[in-house]
Design a protein around this motif. Structure first.
Motif, mmCIF file in Angstrom:
data_model
loop_
_atom_site.group_PDB
_atom_site.id
_atom_site.type_symbol
_atom_site.label_atom_id
_atom_site.label_comp_id
_atom_site.label_asym_id
_atom_site.label_seq_id
_atom_site.Cartn_x
_atom_site.Cartn_y
_atom_site.Cartn_z
ATOM 1 N N ALA A 37 2.845 0.318 5.952
ATOM 2 C CA ALA A 37 1.685 0.570 5.090
ATOM 3 C C ALA A 37 0.801 -0.666 4.974
ATOM 4 C CB ALA A 37 2.153 1.019 3.708
ATOM 5 N N ILE A 38 1.431 -1.834 4.877
ATOM 6 C CA ILE A 38 0.679 -3.092 4.803
ATOM 7 C C ILE A 38 -0.110 -3.309 6.095
ATOM 8 C CG2 ILE A 38 0.917 -5.597 4.712
ATOM 9 C CD1 ILE A 38 3.301 -5.138 2.794
ATOM 10 N N ALA A 39 0.580 -3.150 7.235
ATOM 11 C CA ALA A 39 -0.084 -3.365 8.530
ATOM 12 C C ALA A 39 -1.189 -2.341 8.758
ATOM 13 C CB ALA A 39 0.948 -3.293 9.648
ATOM 14 N N ARG A 40 -0.930 -1.103 8.411
ATOM 15 C CA ARG A 40 -1.926 -0.039 8.604
ATOM 16 C C ARG A 40 -3.182 -0.306 7.781
ATOM 17 N NH1 ARG A 40 1.414 3.655 7.816
ATOM 18 N NH2 ARG A 40 1.044 4.050 5.605
ATOM 19 N N THR A 41 -2.989 -0.802 6.568
ATOM 20 C CA THR A 41 -4.137 -1.081 5.704
ATOM 21 C C THR A 41 -4.936 -2.263 6.227
ATOM 22 O OG1 THR A 41 -2.929 -0.212 3.797
ATOM 23 C CG2 THR A 41 -4.839 -1.616 3.338
ATOM 24 N N MET A 42 -4.243 -3.304 6.649
ATOM 25 C CA MET A 42 -4.923 -4.513 7.114
ATOM 26 C C MET A 42 -5.660 -4.300 8.433
ATOM 27 S SD MET A 42 -2.420 -7.700 6.182
ATOM 28 C CE MET A 42 -3.762 -8.870 6.401
ATOM 29 N N THR A 43 -5.113 -3.456 9.304
ATOM 30 C CA THR A 43 -5.692 -3.314 10.639
ATOM 31 C C THR A 43 -6.605 -2.105 10.770
ATOM 32 O OG1 THR A 43 -3.735 -2.092 11.388
ATOM 33 C CG2 THR A 43 -3.742 -4.477 11.715
ATOM 34 N N GLY A 44 -6.593 -1.227 9.771
ATOM 35 C CA GLY A 44 -7.502 -0.098 9.800
ATOM 36 C C GLY A 44 -8.879 -0.505 9.299
ATOM 37 N N PRO A 45 -9.854 0.368 9.320
ATOM 38 C CA PRO A 45 -11.159 0.033 8.753
ATOM 39 C C PRO A 45 -11.009 -0.346 7.275
ATOM 40 C CG PRO A 45 -11.272 2.073 10.012
ATOM 41 C CD PRO A 45 -9.820 1.733 9.853
ATOM 42 N N LEU A 46 -11.481 -1.503 6.902
ATOM 43 C CA LEU A 46 -11.315 -1.981 5.532
ATOM 44 C C LEU A 46 -12.470 -2.903 5.168
ATOM 45 C CD1 LEU A 46 -9.213 -1.830 3.187
ATOM 46 C CD2 LEU A 46 -8.304 -3.996 4.024
ATOM 47 N N SER A 47 -13.093 -2.637 4.034
ATOM 48 C CA SER A 47 -14.220 -3.434 3.551
ATOM 49 C C SER A 47 -14.084 -3.604 2.053
ATOM 50 C CB SER A 47 -15.550 -2.741 3.864
ATOM 51 O OG SER A 47 -15.698 -2.459 5.232
ATOM 52 N N GLN A 48 -15.064 -4.261 1.445
ATOM 53 C CA GLN A 48 -15.140 -4.238 -0.010
ATOM 54 C C GLN A 48 -15.306 -2.792 -0.480
ATOM 55 O OE1 GLN A 48 -14.674 -6.650 -2.074
ATOM 56 N NE2 GLN A 48 -14.933 -8.529 -0.892
ATOM 57 N N ARG A 49 -14.860 -2.502 -1.665
ATOM 58 C CA ARG A 49 -14.853 -1.128 -2.164
ATOM 59 C C ARG A 49 -16.260 -0.545 -2.246
ATOM 60 N NH1 ARG A 49 -11.522 -2.253 -7.489
ATOM 61 N NH2 ARG A 49 -11.894 -0.033 -7.904
ATOM 62 N N GLY A 50 -16.338 0.731 -1.955
ATOM 63 C CA GLY A 50 -17.611 1.438 -1.999
ATOM 64 C C GLY A 50 -17.431 2.849 -1.498
ATOM 65 N N GLY A 256 -11.323 -11.736 -8.583
ATOM 66 C CA GLY A 256 -11.513 -11.812 -7.142
ATOM 67 C C GLY A 256 -11.220 -10.497 -6.445
ATOM 68 N N THR A 257 -11.372 -10.517 -5.129
ATOM 69 C CA THR A 257 -11.105 -9.324 -4.326
ATOM 70 C C THR A 257 -9.619 -9.006 -4.341
ATOM 71 O OG1 THR A 257 -12.975 -9.814 -2.877
ATOM 72 C CG2 THR A 257 -11.299 -8.316 -2.037
ATOM 73 N N LEU A 258 -9.287 -7.748 -4.541
ATOM 74 C CA LEU A 258 -7.889 -7.339 -4.589
ATOM 75 C C LEU A 258 -7.258 -7.396 -3.198
ATOM 76 C CD1 LEU A 258 -8.199 -4.279 -6.982
ATOM 77 C CD2 LEU A 258 -7.083 -6.453 -7.477
ATOM 78 N N PRO A 259 -5.956 -7.713 -3.112
ATOM 79 C CA PRO A 259 -5.253 -7.705 -1.818
ATOM 80 C C PRO A 259 -4.856 -6.273 -1.470
ATOM 81 C CG PRO A 259 -3.761 -8.394 -3.546
ATOM 82 C CD PRO A 259 -5.085 -8.169 -4.207
ATOM 83 N N TYR A 260 -5.769 -5.554 -0.830
ATOM 84 C CA TYR A 260 -5.577 -4.126 -0.597
ATOM 85 C C TYR A 260 -4.273 -3.823 0.128
ATOM 86 C CZ TYR A 260 -10.575 -4.278 -1.633
ATOM 87 O OH TYR A 260 -11.788 -4.512 -2.225
ATOM 88 N N GLU A 261 -3.898 -4.703 1.060
ATOM 89 C CA GLU A 261 -2.681 -4.447 1.823
ATOM 90 C C GLU A 261 -1.440 -4.491 0.932
ATOM 91 O OE1 GLU A 261 -3.492 -8.854 1.916
ATOM 92 O OE2 GLU A 261 -4.665 -7.006 2.106
ATOM 93 N N LEU A 262 -1.425 -5.388 -0.068
ATOM 94 C CA LEU A 262 -0.282 -5.460 -0.978
ATOM 95 C C LEU A 262 -0.247 -4.247 -1.901
ATOM 96 C CD1 LEU A 262 -0.188 -9.246 -1.944
ATOM 97 C CD2 LEU A 262 0.937 -8.061 -0.052
ATOM 98 N N LEU A 263 -1.401 -3.787 -2.310
ATOM 99 C CA LEU A 263 -1.452 -2.582 -3.143
ATOM 100 C C LEU A 263 -0.888 -1.389 -2.368
ATOM 101 C CD1 LEU A 263 -4.959 -2.823 -4.872
ATOM 102 C CD2 LEU A 263 -2.822 -3.939 -5.485
ATOM 103 N N ALA A 264 -1.268 -1.287 -1.093
ATOM 104 C CA ALA A 264 -0.755 -0.198 -0.269
ATOM 105 C C ALA A 264 0.756 -0.311 -0.091
ATOM 106 C CB ALA A 264 -1.451 -0.203 1.091
#
Length: 398
Positions: A37-50, A256-264
């Motif tokens: 889940a961490i790898a998938r989040t980091m390597t998939g399309p990911l930007s600031q929230r919107g 600051g910006t949340l660590p999306y990969e850790l949340l996933a």
């Protein structure tokens, strides 16, 4: 349905190392689904929230998923879930914010059962505000909370900080009883649920917790922390933050910006626990799964306690509370704990020695620092782990 520990263990690549992990209260091993889940989040399309692109929507979904999963695990609501770098960092942040309203004559109550992360932030904030610190005491003979010390909660008390389970002894104190006393005098209650959440699906409302913190890396997730509170209470708090950053709750407290990969990864860990349960809602499944895991851990704990008893007076078991997690703290008669730890480690049995940040608990037990071993079970431990532990201890203490 009985717990299939072999199937569960198969999901943890690190267990192929052959190490029997009894260091779990310091952090569990990580299953493949969390790493994926961490790898998938980091390597998939990911930007600031919107909402304009898939990369922005992915970030939004990860944050929403994390808040929903943590809320279900602790019995809160997603709008009251705050992410933090760690439970310690969250407690420091909230202690500083709450202490802004404290004045000389106010009192803060902390507990001798706690990890220092739920003691020192409050003590230091109280000292800066000129408030007085009072103590809920540990009975060293029973390893239980000394209920006579509840008298320290008075009309001057502004906050009570206590653990839901001791990370050293496993003791689960009667948090709801303490919280009810605190609320009678208008005090807030901050609960360290880090160790408790690793062995249960807490209910923050039933505990009477105004704030509760947990750490996903204690239950198969990545290294981060989460705080759960009533959103209406969070609305009353004004933390330091950057001027352009949102003032909305709970984002107001997330710097600051949340660590999306850790949340996933944290969400994936909770979903793994969820997969072990039965019920209509995720909350119901998590409660059922926690009960299944607890039954498995208790069976292993009783085996360990029987084996420790057979070693006689060569060691002392200090975990004696009636209600406790499957965590055991022992001191040794004729061996330095660090020597025992090293000898066991040579057998790939990991049982750490130290204080484990339970500084005040050591003082209350009248024990010198680093004087014992902590044996902590997790869901992936099995009978062969216990066999190796008991054989190793028997040889080490012979």
């Amino acid at each position: 349905m009985p717990f299939d520990v072999a199937s569960f263990r198969a999901g943890f690549p690190s267990l192929a190392s052959g190490i029997a992990h009894f260091d779990n209260p310091g952090g569990t091993q990580t299953p493949a689904v969390v790493g994926e889940a961490i790898a998938r989040t980091m390597t998939g399309p990911l930007s600031q929230r919107g909402a304009a692109t898939v990369s922005q929507r992915n970030a939004e979904e990860v944050v929403a998923g994390f808040r929903s999963a943590v809320a279900d695990l602790l019995g809160g609501v997603p709008e009251g879930v705050v992410h933090g770098r760690s439970a310690t960092a969250l407690t420091y942040d909230f202690s500083r914010t709450l202490a802004r309203t404290w004045v000389p004559g106010d009192e803060v109550v902390v507990c001798e059962l706690d990890h220092d992360s739920n003691v020192r932030p409050w003590v230091q904030s109280a000292e800066r505000a000129g408030a007085t610190v009072r103590w809920l005491r540990l009975d060293p003979d029973t390893a239980e909370l000394d209920l006579s010390s509840l008298d320290v909660i008075t009309e001057r008390t502004r906050l009570v900080a206590m653990t839901a389970a001791s990370n050293l002894l496993g003791t689960r104190p009667p948090v709801a009883t303490v919280a009810a006393r605190a609320h009678e005098v208008g005090a807030l209650v901050h609960v360290d649920a880090v160790h408790h959440t690793a062995h249960a699906a807490p209910d923050v409302a039933a505990m009477g917790a105004d704030f509760a913190v947990c750490s996903p890396y204690k239950f198969f997730g990545p290294h981060c922390g989460a705080l759960v509170a009533d959103p209406d209470l969070l609305e009353t708090l004004r933390p330091d933050k950057l001027l352009p950053s949102t003032d909305a709750v709970p984002e107001r407290f997330e710097l600051g910006t949340l660590p999306y990969e850790l949340l996933a990864g944290a969400t994936a860990a909770i979903d793994l626990i969820d997969s072990l349960g039965t019920g209509g809602t995720r909350r119901e499944r998590l409660v059922a799964a926690a009960a299944t895991i607890a039954e498995h851990e208790l069976r292993l704990r009783l085996r360990i306690e029987e084996g420790l008893a057979a070693l006689g007076d060569r060691l002392t078991l200090h975990s004696r509370a009636v209600d406790r997690t499957s965590t055991l703290f022992v001191t040794l008669r004729d061996r330095l704990p660090v020597d025992a730890y090293e000898l066991l480690a040579k057998r790939d049995v990991l049982v750490p020695a130290g204080t484990f940040y339970a500084y005040e608990t050591f003082r209350a037990l009248r024990l010198p620092d680093d004087s014992g071993l902590r044996i902590g079970l997790a869901a992936y431990n099995d009978d062969s782990d216990v066999d190796r532990l008991l054989e190793g201890l028997t040889d080490v203490l012979a």
